[in-house]
Design a protein around this motif. Structure first.
Motif, short mmCIF file in Angstrom:
data_model
loop_
_atom_site.label_atom_id
_atom_site.label_comp_id
_atom_site.label_asym_id
_atom_site.label_seq_id
_atom_site.Cartn_x
_atom_site.Cartn_y
_atom_site.Cartn_z
N ARG A 16 0.76 -1.26 0.05
CA ARG A 16 -0.01 -0.11 -0.13
C ARG A 16 0.84 1.28 0.08
O ARG A 16 0.73 2.30 -0.93
N ALA A 17 2.01 1.25 0.98
CA ALA A 17 2.73 2.68 1.13
C ALA A 17 3.67 2.86 -0.35
O ALA A 17 3.80 3.78 -0.81
N ALA A 18 3.89 1.55 -0.98
CA ALA A 18 4.97 1.82 -2.36
C ALA A 18 4.08 2.12 -3.46
O ALA A 18 4.24 3.06 -4.15
N LEU A 19 2.53 1.71 -3.49
CA LEU A 19 1.70 2.05 -4.71
C LEU A 19 1.26 3.53 -4.25
O LEU A 19 1.22 4.48 -5.23
N GLU A 20 1.04 3.93 -3.20
CA GLU A 20 0.74 5.40 -2.98
C GLU A 20 1.92 6.25 -3.16
O GLU A 20 1.79 7.27 -3.92
N PHE A 21 3.08 5.73 -2.99
CA PHE A 21 4.38 6.67 -3.32
C PHE A 21 4.45 6.83 -4.69
O PHE A 21 4.48 7.77 -5.51
#
Length: 153
Positions: A16-21
């Motif tokens: 999730r954090a990677a995709l948001e970034f």
């Protein structure tokens, strides 16, 4: 018949954090569906992890990602690289490559993607392209960004 390919990244609790970034870098639409959204009981440890995630942008950028179930988060490790005879040597099995049309558009992506990254090769002119750079982002994914240039050989 038309085909297309999309890089699919496998994470251990950081999808999730990677995709948001990546959405903040490349723009576009983010889809993030958790295991719990597909029926996994919410009290299980993986219920909030991503079973299907994707960022797609109108400029052609697309990446998919998910969290490998049952895996504890792993710290992102920088790519092991060395320079020899002007070449970058690495043990990485793959890179994600992003190619744009102008030095300015690719440079803007580089500036955002480089936030928290380990720089392998700083973005700038190279022998084969007016703009090229390599980095390993804060999630341990190694990226190559370059500017499309016709081969002059």
């Amino acid at each position: 018949m038309a085909l297309s390919t999309t890089t699919h990244l496998n994470f251990r609790g950081e999808a999730r954090a990677a995709l948001e970034f990546y959405q903040s870098v490349f723009g576009g639409h983010l889809t993030a569906i958790a295991y719990g959204d597909f029926g996994m009981p919410r009290e299980l440890p993986d219920a909030d992890k991503i079973v299907f995630g994707q960022v797609t942008a109108g400029n052609g950028f697309s990446v998919m990602a998910y969290d490998v179930p049952g895996q504890a988060p792993a710290a992102a490790a920088p790519a092991v690289t060395t320079r020899e005879h002007g070449m970058t040597l690495t043990g990485e099995r793959f890179f994600v490559s992003v190619r744009g049309e102008t030095v300015e558009e690719v440079g803007a992506l580089w500036d955002r993607l480089a936030d928290g990254a380990d720089i392998v090769e700083k973005y700038g002119p190279s022998q084969w392209a007016p703009g090229f750079g390599m980095l390993t982002d804060r999630f341990g994914v190694t990226w190559i960004l370059d500017v499309a240039a016709p081969y002059a050989g």
